[in-house]
Write a protein that holds these residues in place. Structure first.
Motif, PDB file in Angstrom:
ATOM      1  N   ARG A 110       0.826  -1.212   0.000  1.00 18.27           N
ATOM      2  CA  ARG A 110       0.000   0.000   0.000  1.00 18.27           C
ATOM      3  C   ARG A 110       0.857   1.258   0.000  1.00 18.27           C
ATOM      4  NH1 ARG A 110      -2.881  -3.436   3.046  1.00 18.27           N
ATOM      5  NH2 ARG A 110      -2.021  -2.785   5.039  1.00 18.27           N
ATOM      6  N   MET A 111       2.025   1.202   0.601  1.00 16.52           N
ATOM      7  CA  MET A 111       2.877   2.381   0.690  1.00 16.52           C
ATOM      8  C   MET A 111       3.773   2.574  -0.540  1.00 16.52           C
ATOM      9  SD  MET A 111       2.146   4.074   3.327  1.00 16.52           S
ATOM     10  CE  MET A 111       3.484   5.226   3.236  1.00 16.52           C
ATOM     11  N   ALA A 112       4.040   1.518  -1.289  1.00 20.15           N
ATOM     12  CA  ALA A 112       4.975   1.589  -2.416  1.00 20.15           C
ATOM     13  C   ALA A 112       4.681   2.734  -3.381  1.00 20.15           C
ATOM     14  CB  ALA A 112       5.015   0.257  -3.150  1.00 20.15           C
ATOM     15  N   PRO A 113       3.427   2.984  -3.747  1.00 12.08           N
ATOM     16  CA  PRO A 113       3.177   4.094  -4.673  1.00 12.08           C
ATOM     17  C   PRO A 113       3.561   5.462  -4.099  1.00 12.08           C
ATOM     18  CG  PRO A 113       1.273   2.636  -4.571  1.00 12.08           C
ATOM     19  CD  PRO A 113       2.212   2.219  -3.486  1.00 12.08           C
ATOM     20  N   HIS A 114       3.698   5.581  -2.805  1.00 17.69           N
ATOM     21  CA  HIS A 114       4.019   6.859  -2.175  1.00 17.69           C
ATOM     22  C   HIS A 114       5.518   7.099  -2.049  1.00 17.69           C
ATOM     23  CE1 HIS A 114      -0.213   7.241  -1.161  1.00 17.69           C
ATOM     24  NE2 HIS A 114      -0.164   6.015  -0.686  1.00 17.69           N
ATOM     25  N   TRP A 115       6.328   6.068  -2.294  1.00 18.69           N
ATOM     26  CA  TRP A 115       7.770   6.200  -2.127  1.00 18.69           C
ATOM     27  C   TRP A 115       8.376   6.809  -3.381  1.00 18.69           C
ATOM     28  CZ3 TRP A 115       8.153   0.511  -0.211  1.00 18.69           C
ATOM     29  CH2 TRP A 115       7.743   0.450   1.117  1.00 18.69           C
ATOM     30  N   VAL A 116       9.212   7.779  -3.210  1.00 14.38           N
ATOM     31  CA  VAL A 116       9.904   8.418  -4.328  1.00 14.38           C
ATOM     32  C   VAL A 116      11.298   7.810  -4.419  1.00 14.38           C
ATOM     33  CG1 VAL A 116      10.780  10.601  -5.219  1.00 14.38           C
ATOM     34  CG2 VAL A 116       8.618  10.546  -3.972  1.00 14.38           C
ATOM     35  N   VAL A 117      11.642   7.363  -5.605  1.00 16.58           N
ATOM     36  CA  VAL A 117      12.959   6.768  -5.817  1.00 16.58           C
ATOM     37  C   VAL A 117      13.817   7.791  -6.560  1.00 16.58           C
ATOM     38  CG1 VAL A 117      14.237   4.875  -6.880  1.00 16.58           C
ATOM     39  CG2 VAL A 117      11.943   4.479  -5.944  1.00 16.58           C
ATOM     40  N   PRO A 118      14.875   8.278  -5.923  1.00 13.34           N
ATOM     41  CA  PRO A 118      15.726   9.252  -6.604  1.00 13.34           C
ATOM     42  C   PRO A 118      16.474   8.610  -7.771  1.00 13.34           C
ATOM     43  CG  PRO A 118      16.696   8.625  -4.508  1.00 13.34           C
ATOM     44  CD  PRO A 118      15.348   7.961  -4.589  1.00 13.34           C
ATOM     45  N   ALA A 119      16.818   9.428  -8.750  1.00 13.14           N
ATOM     46  CA  ALA A 119      17.586   8.928  -9.890  1.00 13.14           C
ATOM     47  C   ALA A 119      18.948   8.454  -9.401  1.00 13.14           C
ATOM     48  CB  ALA A 119      17.759  10.034 -10.920  1.00 13.14           C
ATOM     49  N   LYS A 120      19.399   7.346  -9.963  1.00 15.04           N
ATOM     50  CA  LYS A 120      20.705   6.822  -9.566  1.00 15.04           C
ATOM     51  C   LYS A 120      21.798   7.675 -10.176  1.00 15.04           C
ATOM     52  CE  LYS A 120      20.298   2.003  -8.438  1.00 15.04           C
ATOM     53  NZ  LYS A 120      20.719   0.654  -8.732  1.00 15.04           N
ATOM     54  N   THR A 121      22.703   8.077  -9.343  1.00 13.29           N
ATOM     55  CA  THR A 121      23.880   8.802  -9.817  1.00 13.29           C
ATOM     56  C   THR A 121      25.107   8.136  -9.224  1.00 13.29           C
ATOM     57  OG1 THR A 121      23.746  10.353  -7.970  1.00 13.29           O
ATOM     58  CG2 THR A 121      22.674  11.017 -10.010  1.00 13.29           C
ATOM     59  N   ALA A 122      26.077   7.935 -10.070  1.00 10.45           N
ATOM     60  CA  ALA A 122      27.318   7.311  -9.606  1.00 10.45           C
ATOM     61  C   ALA A 122      28.179   8.372  -8.925  1.00 10.45           C
ATOM     62  CB  ALA A 122      28.065   6.697 -10.786  1.00 10.45           C
ATOM     63  N   PRO A 123      28.782   8.026  -7.800  1.00  7.14           N
ATOM     64  CA  PRO A 123      29.679   8.990  -7.153  1.00  7.14           C
ATOM     65  C   PRO A 123      30.870   9.252  -8.066  1.00  7.14           C
ATOM     66  CG  PRO A 123      29.860   6.853  -6.104  1.00  7.14           C
ATOM     67  CD  PRO A 123      28.741   6.756  -7.104  1.00  7.14           C
ATOM     68  N   PRO A 124      31.436  10.441  -7.995  1.00 13.51           N
ATOM     69  CA  PRO A 124      32.595  10.726  -8.849  1.00 13.51           C
ATOM     70  C   PRO A 124      33.770   9.817  -8.485  1.00 13.51           C
ATOM     71  CG  PRO A 124      32.250  12.479  -7.239  1.00 13.51           C
ATOM     72  CD  PRO A 124      31.101  11.540  -7.114  1.00 13.51           C
ATOM     73  N   ARG A 125      34.484   9.384  -9.510  1.00 14.90           N
ATOM     74  CA  ARG A 125      35.655   8.521  -9.278  1.00 14.90           C
ATOM     75  C   ARG A 125      36.786   9.336  -8.691  1.00 14.90           C
ATOM     76  NH1 ARG A 125      36.100   3.367 -11.202  1.00 14.90           N
ATOM     77  NH2 ARG A 125      38.345   3.585 -11.210  1.00 14.90           N
ATOM     78  N   VAL A 126      37.525   8.711  -7.812  1.00 18.68           N
ATOM     79  CA  VAL A 126      38.716   9.326  -7.237  1.00 18.68           C
ATOM     80  C   VAL A 126      39.914   8.682  -7.906  1.00 18.68           C
ATOM     81  CG1 VAL A 126      40.052   9.646  -5.126  1.00 18.68           C
ATOM     82  CG2 VAL A 126      37.552   9.735  -5.053  1.00 18.68           C
ATOM     83  N   THR A 127      40.780   9.505  -8.436  1.00 22.12           N
ATOM     84  CA  THR A 127      41.963   8.946  -9.090  1.00 22.12           C
ATOM     85  C   THR A 127      42.870   8.312  -8.034  1.00 22.12           C
ATOM     86  OG1 THR A 127      43.192  11.010  -8.942  1.00 22.12           O
ATOM     87  CG2 THR A 127      41.888  10.677 -10.927  1.00 22.12           C
ATOM     88  N   PRO A 128      43.514   7.213  -8.381  1.00 26.51           N
ATOM     89  CA  PRO A 128      44.395   6.544  -7.420  1.00 26.51           C
ATOM     90  C   PRO A 128      45.486   7.459  -6.860  1.00 26.51           C
ATOM     91  CG  PRO A 128      43.970   5.097  -9.261  1.00 26.51           C
ATOM     92  CD  PRO A 128      43.379   6.436  -9.609  1.00 26.51           C
ATOM     93  N   ALA A 129      45.905   8.447  -7.641  1.00 22.34           N
ATOM     94  CA  ALA A 129      46.960   9.352  -7.174  1.00 22.34           C
ATOM     95  C   ALA A 129      46.518  10.155  -5.955  1.00 22.34           C
ATOM     96  CB  ALA A 129      47.367  10.298  -8.301  1.00 22.34           C
ATOM     97  N   LEU A 130      45.214  10.344  -5.797  1.00 22.04           N
ATOM     98  CA  LEU A 130      44.713  11.117  -4.657  1.00 22.04           C
ATOM     99  C   LEU A 130      44.517  10.272  -3.402  1.00 22.04           C
ATOM    100  CD1 LEU A 130      42.066  13.362  -6.451  1.00 22.04           C
ATOM    101  CD2 LEU A 130      44.381  13.986  -5.716  1.00 22.04           C
ATOM    102  N   ILE A 131      44.624   8.964  -3.543  1.00 23.64           N
ATOM    103  CA  ILE A 131      44.428   8.076  -2.399  1.00 23.64           C
ATOM    104  C   ILE A 131      45.800   7.755  -1.809  1.00 23.64           C
ATOM    105  CG2 ILE A 131      43.565   5.840  -1.629  1.00 23.64           C
ATOM    106  CD1 ILE A 131      41.665   5.904  -4.054  1.00 23.64           C
ATOM    107  N   HIS A 132      46.029   8.204  -0.592  1.00 28.34           N
ATOM    108  CA  HIS A 132      47.305   7.916   0.061  1.00 28.34           C
ATOM    109  C   HIS A 132      47.092   7.885   1.569  1.00 28.34           C
ATOM    110  CE1 HIS A 132      47.631  12.175   1.178  1.00 28.34           C
ATOM    111  NE2 HIS A 132      47.178  12.410  -0.026  1.00 28.34           N
ATOM    112  N   GLY A 133      47.963   7.188   2.231  1.00 28.84           N
ATOM    113  CA  GLY A 133      47.887   7.113   3.678  1.00 28.84           C
ATOM    114  C   GLY A 133      46.845   6.139   4.200  1.00 28.84           C
ATOM    115  N   VAL A 134      46.322   5.299   3.340  1.00 27.14           N
ATOM    116  CA  VAL A 134      45.328   4.323   3.777  1.00 27.14           C
ATOM    117  C   VAL A 134      46.049   3.051   4.166  1.00 27.14           C
ATOM    118  CG1 VAL A 134      43.329   2.957   3.089  1.00 27.14           C
ATOM    119  CG2 VAL A 134      43.573   5.296   2.259  1.00 27.14           C
ATOM    120  N   THR A 135      45.787   2.570   5.366  1.00 24.39           N
ATOM    121  CA  THR A 135      46.368   1.303   5.793  1.00 24.39           C
ATOM    122  C   THR A 135      45.253   0.349   6.180  1.00 24.39           C
ATOM    123  OG1 THR A 135      46.587   2.079   8.063  1.00 24.39           O
ATOM    124  CG2 THR A 135      48.501   2.360   6.633  1.00 24.39           C
TER     125      THR A 135
END
Length: 65
Positions: free
Chosen positions: A23-48
């Protein structure tokens, strides 16, 4: 003597929940899917990652492929 099977409380609750959701499904709004922006590997550092965590993730790789 009747062969009528009475649903258990959990089955009745599940059926009621499914009905509520239907009964509730018609009331739910589904936002458009958007992919998060990719992070270049060069910007990823200090992760252990602890070795035990790395082994755990490595062992579950087949589920994500």
């Amino acid at each position: 003597m009747s062969n009528h099977i009475v649903p258990s409380e959990s089955e009745t609750g599940l059926a009621e929940l499914r009905g509520d959701c239907a009964r509730m499904a018609p009331h739910w709004v589904v936002p458009a899917k958007t992919a998060p922006p990719r992070v270049t590997p060069a910007l990823i550092h200090g992760v252990t990652v602890p070795p035990a965590s790395a082994r755990l993730i490595d062992a579950t790789a087949e589920y994500g492929d």
